[in-house]
Design an enzyme around this catalytic site. Structure first.
Site, PDB file in Angstrom:
ATOM      1  N   THR A  13      34.276 -21.896  -7.814  1.00  0.00           N
ATOM      2  CA  THR A  13      33.245 -22.154  -6.824  1.00  0.00           C
ATOM      3  C   THR A  13      32.794 -20.770  -6.403  1.00  0.00           C
ATOM      4  O   THR A  13      33.386 -19.791  -6.843  1.00  0.00           O
ATOM      5  CB  THR A  13      33.918 -22.966  -5.681  1.00  0.00           C
ATOM      6  OG1 THR A  13      34.330 -24.211  -6.219  1.00  0.00           O
ATOM      7  CG2 THR A  13      33.057 -23.185  -4.480  1.00  0.00           C
TER       8      THR A  13
ATOM      9  N   THR B 185      29.113 -24.909  -5.991  1.00  0.00           N
ATOM     10  CA  THR B 185      30.109 -25.134  -7.043  1.00  0.00           C
ATOM     11  C   THR B 185      29.641 -26.082  -8.129  1.00  0.00           C
ATOM     12  O   THR B 185      28.745 -26.901  -7.886  1.00  0.00           O
ATOM     13  CB  THR B 185      31.404 -25.714  -6.425  1.00  0.00           C
ATOM     14  OG1 THR B 185      32.433 -25.740  -7.401  1.00  0.00           O
ATOM     15  CG2 THR B 185      31.207 -27.115  -5.883  1.00  0.00           C
TER      16      THR B 185
ATOM     17  N   ASN C 251      32.505 -27.280  -9.583  1.00  0.00           N
ATOM     18  CA  ASN C 251      33.917 -27.665  -9.565  1.00  0.00           C
ATOM     19  C   ASN C 251      34.722 -26.805 -10.538  1.00  0.00           C
ATOM     20  O   ASN C 251      34.775 -25.604 -10.373  1.00  0.00           O
ATOM     21  CB  ASN C 251      34.128 -29.156  -9.812  1.00  0.00           C
ATOM     22  CG  ASN C 251      35.548 -29.567  -9.431  1.00  0.00           C
ATOM     23  OD1 ASN C 251      36.110 -29.007  -8.494  1.00  0.00           O
ATOM     24  ND2 ASN C 251      36.151 -30.489 -10.140  1.00  0.00           N
TER      25      ASN C 251
ATOM     26  N   SER D 172      35.506 -32.367  -0.308  1.00  0.00           N
ATOM     27  CA  SER D 172      35.444 -30.984  -0.778  1.00  0.00           C
ATOM     28  C   SER D 172      36.331 -30.094   0.085  1.00  0.00           C
ATOM     29  O   SER D 172      36.610 -30.418   1.236  1.00  0.00           O
ATOM     30  CB  SER D 172      34.000 -30.488  -0.671  1.00  0.00           C
ATOM     31  OG  SER D 172      33.929 -29.110  -0.925  1.00  0.00           O
ATOM     32  N   SER D 173      36.745 -28.975  -0.486  1.00  0.00           N
ATOM     33  CA  SER D 173      37.463 -27.977   0.312  1.00  0.00           C
ATOM     34  C   SER D 173      36.533 -26.861   0.780  1.00  0.00           C
ATOM     35  O   SER D 173      36.962 -25.948   1.487  1.00  0.00           O
ATOM     36  CB  SER D 173      38.597 -27.362  -0.508  1.00  0.00           C
ATOM     37  OG  SER D 173      39.543 -28.334  -0.824  1.00  0.00           O
TER      38      SER D 173
HETATM   39  N1  GLY Z   1      35.050 -28.502  -6.131  1.00  0.00           N
HETATM   40  C1  GLY Z   1      35.841 -27.828  -5.202  1.00  0.00           C
HETATM   41  C2  GLY Z   1      35.627 -28.314  -3.820  1.00  0.00           C
HETATM   42  O1  GLY Z   1      34.540 -28.755  -3.500  1.00  0.00           O
HETATM   43  O2  GLY Z   1      36.522 -28.305  -3.036  1.00  0.00           O
END
Ligand code: GLY
Length: 582
Positions: A393, A411, A413, A464-465
């Site tokens: 990301t 991102t 991913n 998401s993180s």
């Molecule tokens: N794809 C990583 C996130 O959105 O956390």
């Protein structure tokens, strides 16, 4: 003793720790100072010098922070295909210093309308492979056409530009179009990621055509030219996001989906809309921390961890000491347990937001931390936050001297997303479907466990993180904007940078570059960067019951601080970024 920034003070501390205690290894061909820049009018911090330069070019041409952030975003989508791209999505915080309001934009991917809860689960409960022609690739939620969520990046960038930008979209897109058409040299980290994903990437002819030469993935120094992508970007420059969502580009994406039996239809693309959301915030150490709400888990988890840490012994424990690491890890463990059990798309699941962010709840979690022993993650009781209801990301920051800023994480991913390029477009499509809990209770590609709150469903947004974050002083002035890539380590990298700045009083370069740790509840292990802790501290943590593993480079923070003496931009030494200011 380190000086700690006092409440409302406009300058972060300038004291450094000794080098040996602080810094993980970095690219030996670069100097540490090349990861920091100073400026008086504006600053751009991104994960590639070409993207930072594009932001600066647009600012110098009279653009504002949104113009610069959109220009830099399109460039980073060309030069970091392993991390992001216009086939992906993201989140953005935009602070307008004139009205002192922060806008929050969610342009993350959404599940196609045909997505179903068990679409990635085989008859025996196993993960489904992806079949492409005669080829079978493991993990259909990570690799191939089924992994793709409806991309949101183009809608997000074009719509935020239309609302807040000053220069024409055509101007803002020029740097990305030029770089895609003329190419740029492959750098070591891009070459490394291409080699790692070569088996999957080589399965898709349109992908192979771009990223391979003579049947081998491109290597360092060769030119990566993306002619189709340049044409797609030109169509966006001329027609805006219409082309992407129901014009020529949409048709090519739908044709690619049909070719690989993916789920995205023309209607899914035409229905896509960015969502404006309300920011979440807590007060910490005299500052206001403003963060991304769900479907980001990052904002809540950063803020909840800070709440647990406040009034804990962590801030007064020496950096890298057993006590400091223990308290950080135990706070992270508890916030990540809530993440796993409670968080998902707020349109589909009720999230006890006030409870999760309440100081009383944080206090109850803090009181469960044993200062001498690690908690067994599985022994933590089910979350009762509702009772208190009151991995690849990229991140970039643009800030000007007035305190206008964009902090955005974007991102596709996993590295190179699904690996699928929609033929004729040059667009690498994301694999964001893996961010759903495909089998609630089973880990995803980042080892994260989720619950029904994040199960797959039609038109749902995967959790998401990503954690774009802003920090304001006691007078409401923007002082710091930051974020990171890194799957779940996004959260802990962002958290530790804030903690290092506000509670440990480290200057911004040290706060960003310092060794990090990570705990995400499950797997029940404390990750440390190699060399980051004394052997004695590691032994003490083990004897307290922590299971310790080494993990290379956690996160890639980009941050800009607005201090009394000007703007400071910092890129993480863990990656290729370079801030630029003037
Ligand atoms: N794809 C990583 C996130 O959105 O956390």
């Amino acid at each position: 003793m380190l000086a700690v920034a006092a409440l409302g003070e406009v300058s972060f501390a300038t004291t450094s720790l000794p080098e040996s205690q602080l810094y993980p290894p970095m690219d030996p061909s670069r100097s540490r100072s090349s990861y920091t820049a100073r400026g008086h009018r504006a600053m751009v911090a991104t994960a590639h010098p070409l993207a930072s330069a594009a932001g600066i070019e647009i600012l110098r041409a009279g653009g504002n922070v949104v113009d610069a952030a959109v220009a830099a975003s399109f460039v980073i989508s060309v030069v970091r295909p392993q991390s992001t791209g216009i086939g992906g999505g993201g989140f953005m915080l935009y602070h307008d210093a004139t009205n002192k309001k922060t806008k929050v934009y969610d342009f993350r991917e959404r599940a196609p309308a045909a997505a179903t809860r068990d679409m990635f689960v085989g008859p025996q409960g196993q993960s489904m492979p992806f079949r492409y022609g005669k080829v079978e690739i493991p993990d259909a939620s990570v690799n191939g056409h089924l992994a793709v969520g409806v991309p949101g990046l183009v809608d997000g960038l074009v719509a935020t530009h239309a609302s807040h930008g000053r220069l024409p979209l055509k101007t803002v897109l020029q740097p990305a179009i030029k770089i895609a058409a003329n190419g740029f040299p492959v750098y070591p980290m891009l070459a490394q990621r291409l080699a790692e994903r070569a088996t999957v990437l080589s399965k898709f002819p349109a992908t192979k055509k771009i990223f391979f030469k003579h049947d081998q993935p491109l290597t360092t120094g060769s030119l990566l030219i993306q002619k189709d992508l340049a044409k797609t970007l030109e169509r966006i420059a001329t027609h805006g996001s219409k082309d992407f969502y129901y014009g020529d580009t949409a048709k090519l994406i739908v044709a690619e989906m049909k070719r690989g039996h993916g789920l995205i239809t023309g209607a899914d693309l035409a229905d896509y809309r960015m969502i404006e959301r309300r920011p979440i915030e807590v007060n910490y150490a005299g500052y206001k921390i403003v963060a991304m709400p769900p479907p980001s888990s990052g904002g809540i988890t950063v803020l909840e961890t800070l709440n647990i840490l406040s009034e804990s012994p962590a801030a007064n424990a020496a950096y890298g000491s057993t006590a400091a690491v223990h308290w950080l890890a135990e706070a992270m463990r508890r916030a990540f347990a809530d993440r796993a059990q409670l968080l998902g798309d707020p349109a589909f699941t009720k999230i006890p937001l006030k409870g999760l962010l309440s100081l009383d709840y944080a206090k109850s979690l803090r009181s469960g931390i044993d200062p001498k022993h690690a908690t067994n993650s599985r022994s933590l009781p089910p979350s009762v936050a509702d009772k208190f209801e009151h991995p690849s990301t990229t991140h970039l920051v643009v800030m000007d001297s007035d305190g206008n800023a964009v902090s955005t994480t974007q991102t596709v991913n996993y590295y190179f997303g699904s690996g699928v390029v929609a033929a004729g477009t040059g667009i690498l499509l994301n694999d964001e479907m893996d961010d759903f809990a495909k089998h609630p209770g089973t880990p995803n590609v980042f080892g994260l466990v989720g619950s029904d709150a994040n199960a797959v469903a039609a038109k749902k947004t995967p959790l998401s993180s990503m954690s774009p974050t802003l920090v304001f002083d006691g007078k409401g002035e923007l002082r710091l904007a930051l974020g990171s890539p890194g799957g779940p380590r996004i959260i802990t990298a962002t958290l530790q940078t804030i903690f290092n700045s506000l509670s440990r009083g480290l200057n911004l370069p040290d706060a960003v570059h310092a060794y990090r740790i990570h705990h995400q509840w499950l797997p029940d292990q404390l990750e440390v960067e190699k060399g980051g802790l004394d052997t004695k501290v590691i032994q003490e943590l083990k004897s307290m019951g922590h299971s310790i593993i080494e993990h290379p480079g956690m996160g890639d923070v980009e941050a800009v601080a607005r201090q009394a003496d000007g703007l400071v931009g910092v890129s993480d030494t863990r990656s290729d970024g370079q801030p630029m200011g003037f």
